[in-house]
Design a protein around this motif. Structure first.
Motif: not given
Length: 122
Positions: A46-49, A94-95, A100-101, A106-108
């Motif tokens: 979850x990119x937003x925590x 990442x791959x 996706x900038x 944010x996802x890593x």
């Protein structure tokens, strides 16, 4: 019952997957998210925590489904907090989502890594 290989293939090849979760009153809500496959296991974050509604629903029930047109892949989830696995998941994100900038960054990050869930087809 879900065909495990079909579910993993869908999660591996699809950029943005559709995750169906259930509210407490039984309504189904579909949310678009990212997913990766590492060493034959699928993972989502979850990119937003941990405060997003889809994530809270998923953590409450431990069950969801990925929807792909007429196909439906039922899954269970559990936290994946192993550091070595999370490093591989970072690499997979990442791959798969290169270019996706800020969304990828944010996802890593460290905080988001604590929301990593292993997805198991049922």
């Amino acid at each position: 019952m879900t065909d495990s290989s079909a579910a993993l293939d869908h999660l591996d090849r699809t950029g943005t997957v559709r995750l169906a979760t259930r509210t407490e009153d039984g309504r189904e809500i579909v949310t678009k998210i990212w997913a990766v496959v590492v060493d034959g296991e699928a993972y989502i974050r979850n990119g937003y925590g941990d405060s997003s509604k889809w994530y809270a629903r998923l953590r409450r029930t431990g069950e969801a489904a990925f929807v792909d047109g007429g196909a439906r892949y039922d899954v269970t989830v559990q936290l994946a907090d192993d550091e070595a696995t999370n490093a591989k998941i970072d690499d997979a994100y990442s791959g798969k989502y290169a270019g996706s900038g800020s969304s990828l960054r944010m996802m890593i990050t460290g905080d988001v890594r604590t929301t990593t869930l292993r997805v198991t087809p049922v």
